[in-house]
Scaffold this motif. Structure first.
Motif, mmCIF file in Angstrom:
data_model
loop_
_atom_site.group_PDB
_atom_site.id
_atom_site.type_symbol
_atom_site.label_atom_id
_atom_site.label_comp_id
_atom_site.label_asym_id
_atom_site.label_seq_id
_atom_site.Cartn_x
_atom_site.Cartn_y
_atom_site.Cartn_z
ATOM 1 N N ARG A 1 0.844 -1.189 0.000
ATOM 2 C CA ARG A 1 0.000 0.000 0.000
ATOM 3 C C ARG A 1 0.884 1.245 0.000
ATOM 4 O O ARG A 1 1.786 1.368 0.820
ATOM 5 C CB ARG A 1 -0.898 -0.020 1.240
ATOM 6 N N TYR B 1 -14.963 0.675 -0.652
ATOM 7 C CA TYR B 1 -14.261 1.870 -1.110
ATOM 8 C C TYR B 1 -12.848 1.497 -1.582
ATOM 9 O O TYR B 1 -12.684 0.633 -2.420
ATOM 10 C CB TYR B 1 -14.271 2.940 -0.017
ATOM 11 N N ASP B 2 -11.822 2.128 -1.042
ATOM 12 C CA ASP B 2 -10.452 1.842 -1.485
ATOM 13 C C ASP B 2 -10.060 0.385 -1.275
ATOM 14 O O ASP B 2 -9.150 -0.118 -1.950
ATOM 15 C CB ASP B 2 -9.450 2.728 -0.746
ATOM 16 N N ASP B 3 -10.708 -0.275 -0.362
ATOM 17 C CA ASP B 3 -10.312 -1.645 -0.040
ATOM 18 C C ASP B 3 -10.858 -2.685 -1.013
ATOM 19 O O ASP B 3 -10.686 -3.888 -0.792
ATOM 20 C CB ASP B 3 -10.723 -1.992 1.398
ATOM 21 N N VAL C 1 -0.062 5.136 -0.020
ATOM 22 C CA VAL C 1 -1.190 6.065 0.004
ATOM 23 C C VAL C 1 -0.754 7.405 0.591
ATOM 24 O O VAL C 1 -0.373 7.489 1.760
ATOM 25 C CB VAL C 1 -2.374 5.496 0.815
ATOM 26 N N PHE D 1 -1.781 -1.090 -4.070
ATOM 27 C CA PHE D 1 -2.709 0.032 -4.183
ATOM 28 C C PHE D 1 -1.941 1.339 -4.033
ATOM 29 O O PHE D 1 -1.317 1.591 -2.997
ATOM 30 C CB PHE D 1 -3.798 -0.063 -3.118
ATOM 31 N N TYR E 1 -4.470 5.395 -8.527
ATOM 32 C CA TYR E 1 -5.473 6.449 -8.433
ATOM 33 C C TYR E 1 -4.741 7.764 -8.160
ATOM 34 O O TYR E 1 -4.044 7.887 -7.153
ATOM 35 C CB TYR E 1 -6.464 6.142 -7.314
ATOM 36 N N ARG F 1 -2.266 5.468 -4.222
ATOM 37 C CA ARG F 1 -3.176 6.611 -4.199
ATOM 38 C C ARG F 1 -2.343 7.859 -3.906
ATOM 39 O O ARG F 1 -1.646 7.917 -2.889
ATOM 40 C CB ARG F 1 -4.250 6.418 -3.133
ATOM 41 N N HIS G 1 -9.906 -2.077 -4.241
ATOM 42 C CA HIS G 1 -8.987 -1.682 -5.309
ATOM 43 C C HIS G 1 -7.585 -2.230 -4.999
ATOM 44 O O HIS G 1 -7.138 -2.191 -3.857
ATOM 45 C CB HIS G 1 -8.848 -0.154 -5.392
#
Length: 297
Positions: free
Chosen positions: A128, A156-158, A130, A165, A195, A167, A160
């Motif tokens: 991750r 939500y984000d979880d 983020v 991930f 994202y 972001r 993706h």
């Protein structure tokens, strides 16, 4: 000069599966056990009374690394800015050039109990990264790992980015020499979801990942640079290999996309004002078809 003096000059933190997180992590002999423990120390001027301000590079010995936290939100690695994490070490190296990525495979496994048949005992994201809009994740390097069995099935984000991930990750981020295999996401990006993120992705393989959109990679409001990568056997409803969504403009060079499947865009699907720049890349053997509902060993 003894071994500890050499390793102090390198400003490297060390991790191995038989290490101990109570160690100072400044040598192979005193390595951490978990990668996240080294990440938490890196760049920290006062971690339990020890100055790690100059220690921003992490070397990880071969082996399998999992999250021991019962909460699926907790990944194997939670990145922060300014650090470099390298896998593929046998455990006696003194410089980066000595590592052997293929021979000394370093695996990040999202399956927390090691039993792939326990479907809900997998982390949402194996890795991750983020940040925030005004403070993105930047100046990171992720190099030399196998990332597998992430399953983003939350909200939500979880849902993706089962493998990774991203972001709000800046274009200074480098992801290289990695294999993303058998990761899944209920919505975006089985292998990786970007994202508002535009990392440089090189020499990576995305294999047998699946999701609703972007089995291998999904890009949303993102323009990563992807080169010398292979996408094989990934599946999705939209974009088996790669899905570019909502003003995404990736640059894709010297890549191979093969044997991917999707209802729409087996190799790649572009939607909502997205337009990739593709150079010297091959699409073959991709096929239309229904994606599987889950990934299995």
């Amino acid at each position: 000069i003894d071994q500890d003096d050499i390793e102090d000059c390198l400003f490297v933190l060390f991790v191995k599966t038989d290490g101990d997180d109570s160690n100072d992590c400044k040598s192979w002999e005193k390595a951490c056990k978990t990668i996240q423990s080294a990440v938490d120390r890196a760049g920290n001027s006062n971690y339990n009374g020890i100055n790690y301000e100059n220690y921003k590079v992490i070397w990880v010995k071969q082996g399998i690394y999992r999250s021991s936290n019962p909460d699926p939100v907790v990944p194997v690695i939670n990145f922060k800015s300014g650090i470099e994490i390298y896998g593929g070490f046998c455990g006696n190296e003194k410089n980066l050039e000595e590592r052997k990525i293929k021979e000394c495979e370093t695996v990040l496994d999202g399956d927390r109990d090691g039993n792939i048949n326990t479907e809900n005992d997998r982390v949402y994201h194996v890795v991750r990264a983020v940040g925030e809009e005004d403070s993105p994740i930047e100046n990171i390097r992720f190099d030399g790992f196998v990332i597998k069995n992430g399953r983003a099935y939350g909200y939500y984000d979880d849902n993706h980015g089962g493998g990774m991930f991203n972001r709000y990750v800046s274009n200074s981020a480098i992801i290289t020499n990695c294999i993303f295999i058998r990761n899944s996401a209920d919505f975006f990006g089985g292998g990786m979801d970007n994202y508002y993120s535009s990392p440089t992705i090189t020499n990576c393989t995305f294999e047998e990942n699946n999701s609703f959109m972007g089995g291998g990679i999904n890009n949303t409001l993102s323009s990563p640079t992807i080169s010398n990568c292979t996408f094989v056997g990934n599946s999705a409803a939209y974009g088996g290999g790669i899905h570019n969504y909502y003003y995404s403009y990736p640059t894709i060079t010297n890549c191979t996309l093969t044997q991917n499947s999707a209802t729409y865009g087996a190799g790649m699907y572009n939607s909502d004002n997205s337009s990739p720049k593709i150079m010297n890349s091959i699409f073959f053997g991709d096929k239309k078809g229904n994606p599987p509902s889950s990934v299995s060993e």
